[in-house]
Design a protein around this motif. Structure first.
Motif, PDB file in Angstrom:
ATOM      1  N   LEU A 222      29.807  21.582  43.175  1.00  0.00           N
ATOM      2  CA  LEU A 222      31.094  22.176  43.512  1.00  0.00           C
ATOM      3  C   LEU A 222      31.639  21.532  44.781  1.00  0.00           C
ATOM      4  O   LEU A 222      32.840  21.265  44.881  1.00  0.00           O
ATOM      5  CB  LEU A 222      30.949  23.688  43.696  1.00  0.00           C
ATOM      6  CG  LEU A 222      32.230  24.467  44.013  1.00  0.00           C
ATOM      7  CD1 LEU A 222      33.221  24.369  42.857  1.00  0.00           C
ATOM      8  CD2 LEU A 222      31.910  25.931  44.327  1.00  0.00           C
ATOM      9  N   ARG A 223      30.759  21.291  45.727  1.00  0.00           N
ATOM     10  CA  ARG A 223      31.112  20.604  46.964  1.00  0.00           C
ATOM     11  C   ARG A 223      29.916  19.779  47.432  1.00  0.00           C
ATOM     12  O   ARG A 223      28.766  20.156  47.209  1.00  0.00           O
ATOM     13  CB  ARG A 223      31.508  21.584  48.066  1.00  0.00           C
ATOM     14  CG  ARG A 223      32.794  22.359  47.812  1.00  0.00           C
ATOM     15  CD  ARG A 223      34.019  21.459  47.879  1.00  0.00           C
ATOM     16  NE  ARG A 223      35.253  22.231  47.755  1.00  0.00           N
ATOM     17  CZ  ARG A 223      35.832  22.568  46.598  1.00  0.00           C
ATOM     18  NH1 ARG A 223      35.247  22.206  45.461  1.00  0.00           N
ATOM     19  NH2 ARG A 223      36.950  23.261  46.589  1.00  0.00           N
ATOM     20  N   MET A 224      30.208  18.655  48.110  1.00  0.00           N
ATOM     21  CA  MET A 224      29.169  17.797  48.666  1.00  0.00           C
ATOM     22  C   MET A 224      29.521  17.496  50.121  1.00  0.00           C
ATOM     23  O   MET A 224      30.699  17.307  50.457  1.00  0.00           O
ATOM     24  CB  MET A 224      29.046  16.490  47.874  1.00  0.00           C
ATOM     25  CG  MET A 224      28.792  16.680  46.394  1.00  0.00           C
ATOM     26  SD  MET A 224      28.828  15.128  45.447  1.00  0.00           S
ATOM     27  CE  MET A 224      27.292  14.380  45.980  1.00  0.00           C
ATOM     28  N   THR A 225      28.507  17.408  50.965  1.00  0.00           N
ATOM     29  CA  THR A 225      28.781  17.110  52.372  1.00  0.00           C
ATOM     30  C   THR A 225      29.423  15.739  52.534  1.00  0.00           C
ATOM     31  O   THR A 225      30.182  15.524  53.481  1.00  0.00           O
ATOM     32  CB  THR A 225      27.505  17.186  53.226  1.00  0.00           C
ATOM     33  OG1 THR A 225      26.464  16.404  52.609  1.00  0.00           O
ATOM     34  CG2 THR A 225      27.027  18.625  53.383  1.00  0.00           C
ATOM     35  N   ARG A 226      29.134  14.800  51.649  1.00  0.00           N
ATOM     36  CA  ARG A 226      29.731  13.469  51.746  1.00  0.00           C
ATOM     37  C   ARG A 226      31.255  13.543  51.714  1.00  0.00           C
ATOM     38  O   ARG A 226      31.942  12.676  52.253  1.00  0.00           O
ATOM     39  CB  ARG A 226      29.235  12.561  50.613  1.00  0.00           C
ATOM     40  CG  ARG A 226      29.728  12.981  49.244  1.00  0.00           C
ATOM     41  CD  ARG A 226      29.279  12.043  48.135  1.00  0.00           C
ATOM     42  NE  ARG A 226      29.948  10.764  48.194  1.00  0.00           N
ATOM     43  CZ  ARG A 226      31.142  10.498  47.639  1.00  0.00           C
ATOM     44  NH1 ARG A 226      31.800  11.453  47.009  1.00  0.00           N
ATOM     45  NH2 ARG A 226      31.660   9.297  47.716  1.00  0.00           N
TER      46      ARG A 226
END
Length: 353
Positions: A222-226
């Protein structure tokens, strides 16, 4: 954000995972148990360095392997040898460092701040990585934004994990707080099975436990730190102050090898492939190399290692986020938990792997 974690209903891992246990047996997850030790040169002073089988710690197996190779070849400084000591969770590493059973380990940065503030003699001497955390949901779910997760159950590794701070940042973007969701603390290896069994609706953790479910086909990021937090740091190389006082040359050599491993990992994909072959071995992560390779390639900057600079403002941001999360009670002076001289003097070691 000012919501304290004491107001959050952290559910019991046992309540969730027991229902997922049967599902876990049928899934193509990596093996996470067992660890044999390689014997270093008998003439070298041995240091065991604790770590978890997570790709945020990947520089450690590479550094240990390269150091052993250079000792065997008689090149470089042969006075020291490093041995990877695998742990199953942060509480175990914390206890080992606190009691002095090990002198060095990769640790959660906010946890080091807290322990140092409580007079545990620990110092951060290097970063271990950047980025590498994901928030996963089921592939068949309709979730696209965090507002759609209101009232849902989300797993995190620990209240001290930077993954939890990442989750809080994403909630804040939707004008939500952790009170709007149910949070459960759960060991990352249990998270894919819990999601598969619908015991949780999402989970936030470091790799390769997001990639395991994504590669198996039933989960998506859903979300990635990258994408959301490029200067994200979580795992840091931490040593006891006695080691700094008694063997500063060893600490410097270890930092040189960790930084050398980081630079080497980000140079070219073939190096990452070699790192996968190393880390998948029984004495290191003991995991499916195909899952580790997936992390290294999908996309290639899912986790990065080349920029291991310790930047004061980044640690102070982490500290402030931890205070807002309630995991730190008050500000902790930078000098209390940080020893910069080894990173500043570092000469990245060439990797012989």
């Amino acid at each position: 954000m000012s919501t304290k974690t004491s107001n959050i209903d952290f559910l019991s891992r046992r309540q969730l995972v027991m229902g997922a246990a049967a599902a876990a047996a049928s899934l193509p997850f990596m093996s996470l148990t067992g660890c044999s030790k390689e014997s270093p040169s008998s003439q070298a002073k041995l240091l065991q360095v604790g770590g978890l089988p997570v790709t945020c710690n990947l520089t450690l197996p590479v550094a240990c392997t390269s150091k052993a190779a250079s000792n065997l070849a008689g090149s470089g400084d042969g006075r020291f040898a490093y041995q990877y000591s695998k742990y199953s969770g942060w509480p175990e590493i914390k206890e080992s460092l606190m009691t002095g059973r090990i002198q060095a380990a990769y640790m959660l940065a906010p946890l080091v701040m807290d322990l140092s503030d409580k007079k545990v003699p620990l110092k951060i001497v290097s970063l271990g990585h950047r980025s590498g955390a994901v928030i996963m949901v089921r592939t068949d779910s309709a979730f696209q934004t965090f507002s759609e997760l209101k009232g849902k159950r989300i797993a995190i590794p620990s209240r001290f994990a930077v993954d939890f701070l990442f989750l809080r940042k994403m909630l804040a973007q939707e004008n939500m707080t952790p009170k709007d969701i149910e949070i459960v603390e759960m060991p990352p290896p249990d998270m894919p099975a819990a999601l598969y069994a619908n015991a949780v609706d999402a989970y936030c953790t470091g790799e390769p436990f997001g990639a395991a479910a994504q590669r198996a086909g039933y989960a998506r990021p859903l979300r990635m730190t990258r994408d959301e937090w490029r200067n994200y740091i979580c795992c840091v190389l931490t040593v006891r102050e006695e080691l700094i006082q008694e063997s500063p040359d060893m600490v410097q050599d270890l930092v040189n090898h960790v930084m050398g491993a980081g630079h080497w990992l980000d140079q070219q994909q073939v190096n990452r492939d070699k790192a996968v072959a190393i880390a998948s071995k029984r004495e290191f992560f003991n995991q499916d190399p195909n899952i580790l390779k997936f992390v290294m390639e999908t996309p290639t900057d899912r986790v990065t290692y080349g920029d291991l600079r310790m930047i004061r403002t980044e640690f102070e941001e982490l500290m402030q986020l931890s205070i807002e999360a309630g995991t730190l009670k008050h500000p902790v002076a930078y000098e209390t938990y940080m020893e910069e001289r080894f990173a500043k003097a570092a000469k990245p070691a060439p990797m012989l792997v």
